[in-house]
Enzyme design. Sequence first.
Site, mmCIF file in Angstrom:
data_model
loop_
_atom_site.group_PDB
_atom_site.id
_atom_site.type_symbol
_atom_site.label_atom_id
_atom_site.label_comp_id
_atom_site.label_asym_id
_atom_site.label_seq_id
_atom_site.Cartn_x
_atom_site.Cartn_y
_atom_site.Cartn_z
ATOM 1 N N SER A 206 0.814 -1.225 0.000
ATOM 2 C CA SER A 206 0.000 0.000 0.000
ATOM 3 C C SER A 206 0.848 1.276 0.000
ATOM 4 O O SER A 206 1.602 1.496 -0.932
ATOM 5 C CB SER A 206 -0.963 -0.071 1.195
ATOM 6 N N ASP B 40 11.285 5.099 -9.226
ATOM 7 C CA ASP B 40 11.038 5.654 -10.565
ATOM 8 C C ASP B 40 11.723 6.997 -10.781
ATOM 9 O O ASP B 40 12.070 7.359 -11.907
ATOM 10 C CB ASP B 40 9.532 5.810 -10.810
ATOM 11 N N LYS C 76 -0.476 -4.116 -3.521
ATOM 12 C CA LYS C 76 -1.791 -3.524 -3.217
ATOM 13 C C LYS C 76 -1.808 -2.111 -3.809
ATOM 14 O O LYS C 76 -1.336 -1.169 -3.188
ATOM 15 C CB LYS C 76 -2.055 -3.479 -1.712
#
Length: 414
Positions: free
Chosen positions: A313, A324, A338
Amino acid sequence: MGFMHTKVFRLGFSLLVTIWLVLGTLVQPAVALTGEQKLVSEVWRIVNRTYLDETFNHQNWAAVRQKALEKPLQDNRAAYGAIQNMLKSLNDPFTRFLDPEQYRSLQVNTSGELTGVGLQIALNPDTGKLEVVAPIEGSPADKAGIRSRDRILKIEGTSTENLTLDEAATRMRGPIGSLVTLLIERDGEGETEIRVTRDRIALNPVVSELRVSPEGTPIGYIRLTQFNANASMELAHTISSLEKKGAAAYVLDLRNNPGGLLQSGIEIARLWLDSGTIVYTVNRQGIQGSFEAFGPPLTEDPLVILVNQGTASASEILAGALQDNGRAQLVGETTFGKGLIQSLFELSDGSGLAVTIAKYETPKHRDINKLGIKPDKVVSQEPINREKIGTQADLQYQAAVELLGKDSVVAGKV
């Protein structure tokens, strides 16, 4: 003429009667819903309005409501059962009903503070007794001398024998400054009564330490256990403190961190990033919202993040954002996966409803739901005791330190 008039009158009258009959079948007085049925309807409406999947798991959502209300509901328990069956049809484990006790407990866990005595408690599976896992450091219970493994026999004279964990916790919470009397049993000392003054308890999800790598690099080790309302502020204090102590690199441990508040994950990403997108959110209209970093970061020192299958999460939002954006390297195992965002709704009777309202994508538009995030360096590890985390026995931690020790990583200031 009189005949015509009578005929028209009769036609007019019969027309009125017909209209009244037709209208009479349409305007039936609505049958008043019972309190239990209203609660079921309330849940149905919230899901109908906000749920991510507009097909409702490829079913007629109105028919689901009709089915839930066709049988009389005797009490709240029956209503809760009907709600759970209704939600089960969505086949989404994260859209779930919380009874008032569970809802209060969840609020306490995410709010970052509570008023009470400051104890972590558990039911001993062998004896069934209420046991102290640990007093929170500096809390009233800690100051009153309550220790780990103490058994709580009574709270304010009431036996804890048949209380659930939530019931026991609720009895120990209360207004700041109020007293609570606990009957404690301790090995070798018998029973003793301890009076504790309740206070505000901050739930600090951050554990940190300044360590030195084999190459002599001062490394700030930070373990984050959950994303509650305190997490961002506590982490900011921790980073500032470690910077002053001379940390030149960081290991952020997100292993077995189940997540928490989305906003908390975003705020923590901003502590590390100078600029860039943190996360994209997509709701059922397909509208993309995004959260950005606007710098400056608290540190530009190299960072490695530890992740495993229990990283979920908000932890994945943070790990994905920093991976990223090239700000951190990830070490460990592929994360839980999730990628769904829930909103919490309070219902009219004090119960709660968690509903999946959106999904998220990483800055590079990776949809990680059920896929997870793959680390840059995969290191598998058998579960280890809490005491062994960050030691020689911790292979993932050792791999992170090794990565930070490489000149390229330190020089590159990833």
